[in-house]
Design a protein around this motif. Sequence first.
Motif, short mmCIF file in Angstrom:
data_model
loop_
_atom_site.label_atom_id
_atom_site.label_comp_id
_atom_site.label_asym_id
_atom_site.label_seq_id
_atom_site.Cartn_x
_atom_site.Cartn_y
_atom_site.Cartn_z
N LEU A 17 15.42 26.75 57.74
CA LEU A 17 15.55 27.54 56.46
C LEU A 17 14.79 26.89 55.99
CD1 LEU A 17 19.67 27.91 55.02
CD2 LEU A 17 18.27 29.98 56.26
N ALA A 18 14.53 26.01 55.57
CA ALA A 18 13.83 25.24 54.83
C ALA A 18 12.45 25.72 55.44
CB ALA A 18 13.39 23.77 54.99
N GLY A 19 12.23 24.83 56.99
CA GLY A 19 10.99 25.64 57.58
C GLY A 19 10.91 27.00 57.50
N GLY A 20 11.92 28.23 58.24
CA GLY A 20 11.63 29.84 57.39
C GLY A 20 11.54 29.69 56.69
N VAL A 21 11.02 29.26 55.32
CA VAL A 21 10.73 29.83 53.36
C VAL A 21 9.43 29.40 53.64
CG1 VAL A 21 11.07 28.77 51.30
CG2 VAL A 21 13.31 29.74 52.95
N TYR A 22 8.84 28.23 54.57
CA TYR A 22 8.15 27.73 54.47
C TYR A 22 6.74 28.05 54.65
CZ TYR A 22 3.26 25.80 55.27
OH TYR A 22 1.95 25.15 55.76
N VAL A 23 6.94 29.07 56.59
CA VAL A 23 6.77 30.63 57.16
C VAL A 23 6.59 31.38 56.55
CG1 VAL A 23 6.57 31.25 59.32
CG2 VAL A 23 6.93 28.87 59.03
N VAL A 24 7.41 31.58 55.65
CA VAL A 24 7.49 33.44 54.64
C VAL A 24 6.53 32.93 53.62
CG1 VAL A 24 9.35 34.62 53.57
CG2 VAL A 24 9.80 34.51 55.44
N GLY A 25 6.61 31.50 52.68
CA GLY A 25 5.75 31.71 52.20
C GLY A 25 4.35 31.81 52.62
N ASP A 26 4.11 31.68 53.46
CA ASP A 26 2.39 31.16 53.82
C ASP A 26 1.74 32.22 54.36
OD1 ASP A 26 0.60 29.88 54.44
OD2 ASP A 26 0.63 28.96 56.69
N ARG A 27 2.76 32.91 54.58
CA ARG A 27 2.21 34.45 55.98
C ARG A 27 0.82 34.49 56.47
NH1 ARG A 27 2.24 37.90 49.81
NH2 ARG A 27 0.46 38.33 50.50
N PRO A 28 1.47 34.25 57.33
CA PRO A 28 0.27 33.69 58.88
C PRO A 28 0.04 35.54 59.05
CG PRO A 28 2.74 33.06 59.37
CD PRO A 28 3.09 33.18 57.99
N ALA A 29 -0.96 34.93 59.60
CA ALA A 29 -1.98 35.95 60.09
C ALA A 29 -0.59 36.78 61.28
CB ALA A 29 -2.87 35.38 60.67
N GLY A 30 -0.65 38.56 61.16
CA GLY A 30 -0.59 38.87 61.86
C GLY A 30 1.46 39.07 61.70
N ASP A 33 5.02 39.89 56.27
CA ASP A 33 6.56 39.94 55.41
C ASP A 33 6.70 40.87 53.79
OD1 ASP A 33 7.60 38.81 57.05
OD2 ASP A 33 7.31 36.81 56.61
N GLY A 34 5.16 41.01 53.43
CA GLY A 34 4.89 41.77 52.07
C GLY A 34 3.69 42.60 51.79
N PRO A 35 3.50 42.39 51.12
CA PRO A 35 2.70 43.16 50.70
C PRO A 35 0.92 42.36 50.67
CG PRO A 35 3.52 42.75 48.68
CD PRO A 35 4.23 43.28 49.49
N SER A 36 0.02 43.21 51.17
CA SER A 36 -1.36 42.45 50.99
C SER A 36 -1.62 41.58 49.71
CB SER A 36 -2.97 42.59 51.83
OG SER A 36 -3.02 43.97 50.96
N CYS A 37 -2.67 40.58 49.04
CA CYS A 37 -3.01 40.62 48.10
C CYS A 37 -3.92 41.80 47.24
CB CYS A 37 -4.26 39.58 47.94
SG CYS A 37 -2.67 37.85 48.17
N ASP A 38 -4.83 42.10 48.33
CA ASP A 38 -5.01 43.43 48.10
C ASP A 38 -3.85 44.27 47.80
OD1 ASP A 38 -7.68 43.25 48.26
OD2 ASP A 38 -7.91 43.83 50.08
N ILE A 71 4.92 41.58 38.88
CA ILE A 71 4.57 41.27 39.92
C ILE A 71 3.76 39.80 40.57
CG2 ILE A 71 2.73 42.97 41.42
CD1 ILE A 71 3.89 45.12 39.83
N VAL A 72 2.20 39.97 39.40
CA VAL A 72 1.48 38.40 39.25
C VAL A 72 2.64 37.38 39.42
CG1 VAL A 72 0.09 37.00 38.12
CG2 VAL A 72 -0.54 39.97 37.89
N ARG A 73 3.47 37.58 39.14
CA ARG A 73 4.33 36.31 39.17
C ARG A 73 4.72 35.86 40.18
NH1 ARG A 73 8.48 35.68 34.32
NH2 ARG A 73 9.83 37.35 36.03
N GLU A 74 5.45 36.99 41.37
CA GLU A 74 6.18 37.52 41.93
C GLU A 74 5.15 36.90 43.33
OE1 GLU A 74 9.06 37.78 44.89
OE2 GLU A 74 9.42 37.79 42.89
N HIS A 75 3.55 37.65 42.65
CA HIS A 75 2.90 36.85 44.47
C HIS A 75 2.07 36.25 43.90
CE1 HIS A 75 4.47 40.85 46.36
NE2 HIS A 75 4.37 40.91 45.71
N GLU A 76 2.41 35.25 43.69
CA GLU A 76 0.97 33.70 42.48
C GLU A 76 -0.20 33.28 43.70
OE1 GLU A 76 3.41 30.68 41.18
OE2 GLU A 76 3.68 31.44 39.35
N ASP A 77 0.50 33.28 44.74
CA ASP A 77 -0.59 33.63 46.23
C ASP A 77 -1.43 34.02 45.60
OD1 ASP A 77 0.29 35.33 46.57
OD2 ASP A 77 0.57 34.42 49.29
N CYS A 78 -1.99 35.62 45.26
CA CYS A 78 -2.89 36.18 44.57
C CYS A 78 -3.61 36.31 43.98
CB CYS A 78 -2.14 37.56 44.85
SG CYS A 78 -1.50 37.95 46.63
#
Length: 128
Positions: A17-30, A33-38, A71-78
């Motif tokens: 589960l911890a590994g899965g969260v990391y992958v989801v949070g990282d949003r690798p190319a391809g 999992d969610g909306p793009s930053c745009d 929304i900003v808080r939910e998508h902090e990486d943007c």
Amino acid sequence: MRRGWAFALATVAAVILAGGVYVVGDRPAGRDDGPSCDEVRRTVQGLFDDWIPLDSSDQVGPMKVRTAADIVREHEDCYPYATRSVMRAAVQQLDVAVESNPMQYAAGRVACEAVVVDPSTCRDRPGS
């Protein structure tokens, strides 16, 4: 012996589960999992495009500002740290302002200037 197996399985599950969260949070190319930053930025921009023409006493305004901040808080990486900090401060001011339209408007204006493409559009509003 059963406790040992249960503990081992729980540990493996936690690691997976911890590994899965990391992958989801990282949003690798391809991955989708969610909306793009745009898309996120366009949504936040749209909320403030709706907020700008509102009268400073309109109670819909604070809800739009809070929604944008969520929304900003939910998508902090943007967003950069400074923008996230401004949005947090705006929400705190909205919480304190309760019935104070000038304070709510000020919180909205600061938040607007932090996230919109053209911050000068946030300054001159009807009823301000």
